[in-house]
Design a protein around this motif. Structure first.
Motif, PDB file in Angstrom:
ATOM      1  N   PRO A 149       0.964  -1.273  -0.036  1.00  0.00           N
ATOM      2  CA  PRO A 149      -0.015   0.095  -0.238  1.00  0.00           C
ATOM      3  C   PRO A 149       0.704   1.347   0.075  1.00  0.00           C
ATOM      4  CG  PRO A 149      -0.746  -1.628   1.821  1.00  0.00           C
ATOM      5  CD  PRO A 149       0.552  -1.958   1.036  1.00  0.00           C
ATOM      6  N   GLN A 150       0.333   2.145  -0.625  1.00  0.00           N
ATOM      7  CA  GLN A 150       1.127   3.438  -0.685  1.00  0.00           C
ATOM      8  C   GLN A 150       1.576   3.913   0.509  1.00  0.00           C
ATOM      9  OE1 GLN A 150       2.071   4.837  -3.844  1.00  0.00           O
ATOM     10  NE2 GLN A 150       3.475   5.896  -2.643  1.00  0.00           N
ATOM     11  N   ALA A 151       0.838   3.925   1.811  1.00  0.00           N
ATOM     12  CA  ALA A 151       1.081   4.319   2.996  1.00  0.00           C
ATOM     13  C   ALA A 151       2.415   3.737   3.385  1.00  0.00           C
ATOM     14  CB  ALA A 151      -0.136   4.063   4.100  1.00  0.00           C
ATOM     15  N   ILE A 152       2.555   2.255   3.329  1.00  0.00           N
ATOM     16  CA  ILE A 152       3.943   1.613   3.636  1.00  0.00           C
ATOM     17  C   ILE A 152       4.955   2.050   2.704  1.00  0.00           C
ATOM     18  CG2 ILE A 152       4.757  -0.560   3.662  1.00  0.00           C
ATOM     19  CD1 ILE A 152       2.727  -0.471   5.830  1.00  0.00           C
ATOM     20  N   LEU A 153       4.738   2.386   1.552  1.00  0.00           N
ATOM     21  CA  LEU A 153       5.716   2.837   0.792  1.00  0.00           C
ATOM     22  C   LEU A 153       6.139   4.178   1.320  1.00  0.00           C
ATOM     23  CD1 LEU A 153       4.655   1.907  -2.841  1.00  0.00           C
ATOM     24  CD2 LEU A 153       6.315   0.841  -1.356  1.00  0.00           C
ATOM     25  N   ASP A 154       5.391   5.229   1.616  1.00  0.00           N
ATOM     26  CA  ASP A 154       5.730   6.579   1.966  1.00  0.00           C
ATOM     27  C   ASP A 154       6.325   6.605   3.528  1.00  0.00           C
ATOM     28  OD1 ASP A 154       4.818   7.441  -0.318  1.00  0.00           O
ATOM     29  OD2 ASP A 154       2.756   7.807   0.339  1.00  0.00           O
ATOM     30  N   ALA A 155       6.026   5.584   4.128  1.00  0.00           N
ATOM     31  CA  ALA A 155       6.597   5.605   5.627  1.00  0.00           C
ATOM     32  C   ALA A 155       8.030   5.814   6.118  1.00  0.00           C
ATOM     33  CB  ALA A 155       5.995   4.176   6.335  1.00  0.00           C
ATOM     34  N   PRO A 156       8.796   5.016   5.154  1.00  0.00           N
ATOM     35  CA  PRO A 156      10.133   5.405   5.545  1.00  0.00           C
ATOM     36  C   PRO A 156      10.842   6.660   5.061  1.00  0.00           C
ATOM     37  CG  PRO A 156       9.904   3.037   4.777  1.00  0.00           C
ATOM     38  CD  PRO A 156       8.594   3.955   4.816  1.00  0.00           C
ATOM     39  N   GLU A 157      11.670   7.212   5.752  1.00  0.00           N
ATOM     40  CA  GLU A 157      12.339   8.427   5.175  1.00  0.00           C
ATOM     41  C   GLU A 157      12.918   8.643   3.815  1.00  0.00           C
ATOM     42  OE1 GLU A 157      15.381  11.784   6.698  1.00  0.00           O
ATOM     43  OE2 GLU A 157      14.581  10.497   8.046  1.00  0.00           O
ATOM     44  N   LEU A 158      13.444   7.366   3.807  1.00  0.00           N
ATOM     45  CA  LEU A 158      14.398   7.023   2.310  1.00  0.00           C
ATOM     46  C   LEU A 158      13.497   6.241   1.411  1.00  0.00           C
ATOM     47  CD1 LEU A 158      17.803   6.473   3.935  1.00  0.00           C
ATOM     48  CD2 LEU A 158      16.989   8.626   2.885  1.00  0.00           C
ATOM     49  N   GLY A 159      12.261   5.942   1.607  1.00  0.00           N
ATOM     50  CA  GLY A 159      11.436   5.012   0.985  1.00  0.00           C
ATOM     51  C   GLY A 159      11.761   3.605   1.115  1.00  0.00           C
ATOM     52  N   CYS A 160      11.090   2.802   0.309  1.00  0.00           N
ATOM     53  CA  CYS A 160      11.391   1.482   0.438  1.00  0.00           C
ATOM     54  C   CYS A 160      12.170   0.733  -0.858  1.00  0.00           C
ATOM     55  CB  CYS A 160       9.980   0.538   0.445  1.00  0.00           C
ATOM     56  SG  CYS A 160       9.056   0.814   1.842  1.00  0.00           S
ATOM     57  N   PHE A 161      12.893  -0.164  -0.495  1.00  0.00           N
ATOM     58  CA  PHE A 161      13.719  -0.444  -1.656  1.00  0.00           C
ATOM     59  C   PHE A 161      13.528  -2.171  -1.693  1.00  0.00           C
ATOM     60  CE2 PHE A 161      15.664   3.420  -0.386  1.00  0.00           C
ATOM     61  CZ  PHE A 161      16.031   3.662  -1.378  1.00  0.00           C
ATOM     62  N   ASN A 162      13.895  -2.724  -2.880  1.00  0.00           N
ATOM     63  CA  ASN A 162      13.483  -4.083  -3.317  1.00  0.00           C
ATOM     64  C   ASN A 162      14.877  -4.630  -3.977  1.00  0.00           C
ATOM     65  OD1 ASN A 162      12.449  -6.568  -4.081  1.00  0.00           O
ATOM     66  ND2 ASN A 162      11.685  -5.912  -5.765  1.00  0.00           N
ATOM     67  N   LEU A 163      15.440  -5.929  -3.387  1.00  0.00           N
ATOM     68  CA  LEU A 163      16.449  -6.404  -4.221  1.00  0.00           C
ATOM     69  C   LEU A 163      15.779  -7.432  -5.023  1.00  0.00           C
ATOM     70  CD1 LEU A 163      19.607  -7.226  -4.417  1.00  0.00           C
ATOM     71  CD2 LEU A 163      19.197  -8.630  -2.644  1.00  0.00           C
ATOM     72  N   HIS A 164      15.936  -7.342  -6.296  1.00  0.00           N
ATOM     73  CA  HIS A 164      15.318  -8.089  -7.453  1.00  0.00           C
ATOM     74  C   HIS A 164      16.129  -8.885  -8.318  1.00  0.00           C
ATOM     75  CE1 HIS A 164      11.825  -8.819 -10.106  1.00  0.00           C
ATOM     76  NE2 HIS A 164      12.793  -8.942 -11.048  1.00  0.00           N
ATOM     77  N   ALA A 165      15.842 -10.303  -8.477  1.00  0.00           N
ATOM     78  CA  ALA A 165      16.868 -11.227  -8.918  1.00  0.00           C
ATOM     79  C   ALA A 165      16.639 -11.372 -10.526  1.00  0.00           C
ATOM     80  CB  ALA A 165      16.682 -12.573  -8.128  1.00  0.00           C
ATOM     81  N   SER A 166      16.953 -10.237 -11.093  1.00  0.00           N
ATOM     82  CA  SER A 166      16.997 -10.231 -12.728  1.00  0.00           C
ATOM     83  C   SER A 166      17.168  -8.927 -13.172  1.00  0.00           C
ATOM     84  CB  SER A 166      15.468 -10.678 -13.041  1.00  0.00           C
ATOM     85  OG  SER A 166      14.326  -9.757 -13.427  1.00  0.00           O
ATOM     86  N   LEU A 167      17.602  -8.813 -14.322  1.00  0.00           N
ATOM     87  CA  LEU A 167      17.838  -7.479 -15.065  1.00  0.00           C
ATOM     88  C   LEU A 167      16.468  -7.049 -15.502  1.00  0.00           C
ATOM     89  CD1 LEU A 167      20.840  -8.311 -17.108  1.00  0.00           C
ATOM     90  CD2 LEU A 167      20.658  -7.252 -14.790  1.00  0.00           C
ATOM     91  N   LEU A 168      15.928  -5.795 -14.727  1.00  0.00           N
ATOM     92  CA  LEU A 168      14.550  -5.441 -15.252  1.00  0.00           C
ATOM     93  C   LEU A 168      14.825  -4.529 -16.459  1.00  0.00           C
ATOM     94  CD1 LEU A 168      13.459  -4.348 -11.686  1.00  0.00           C
ATOM     95  CD2 LEU A 168      12.556  -6.214 -13.123  1.00  0.00           C
TER      96      LEU A 168
END
Length: 99
Positions: free
Chosen positions: A4-23
Motif C-alpha cells: 500500500p502507498q502508506a507503507i511505501l511512504d512511511a520510511p524517510e528514504l523510501g522502500c527498496f527491493n532486491l530483485h533477482a533479474s535485469l529489469l
C-alpha cells in the motif's frame, strides 16, 4: 507483493527491493527460472526503489551475471554474492550518505 502507498511512504528514504533479474525483462515471480527457460545468456541482480507498481521503480544499482552453464551449481553462489554486493552498495549510497 504490491505494498500500500502508506507503507511505501512511511520510511524517510523510501522502500527498496532486491530483485533477482535485469529489469525490465523479467518482472514478477520466478525471474531466474524464466531467464534460464528463455535461454538468456546473462541475468543479474538489481536494487530498485519501490513504487506503486510491480517491479516498476527506479533502478538504483545493478550487477550483471553471465549464465554460462545451466547446470552450474556455482551460479547460485555468484547470484548470492551479487545480491550481497548490491544490498551493501545501496546501503552505502543511501544510508551511509545520511550519517
Amino acid at each position: 507483493m504490491i505494498l500500500p502507498q502508506a507503507i511505501l511512504d512511511a520510511p524517510e528514504l523510501g522502500c527498496f527491493n532486491l530483485h533477482a533479474s535485469l529489469l525490465p525483462r523479467w518482472r514478477g515471480a520466478a525471474p531466474i527460472q524464466r531467464a534460464i527457460m528463455a535461454g538468456d545468456t546473462e541475468s543479474g541482480v538489481m536494487v530498485m526503489k519501490m513504487d506503486a507498481g510491480l517491479d516498476t521503480g527506479d533502478v538504483v544499482i545493478a550487477e550483471r551475471i553471465k549464465i554460462t552453464n545451466y547446470n552450474d551449481r556455482r551460479r547460485s553462489t555468484r547470484c548470492a554474492g551479487a545480491a550481497r554486493r548490491q544490498a551493501d552498495g545501496a546501503s552505502d549510497r543511501f544510508i551511509g550518505a545520511r550519517q
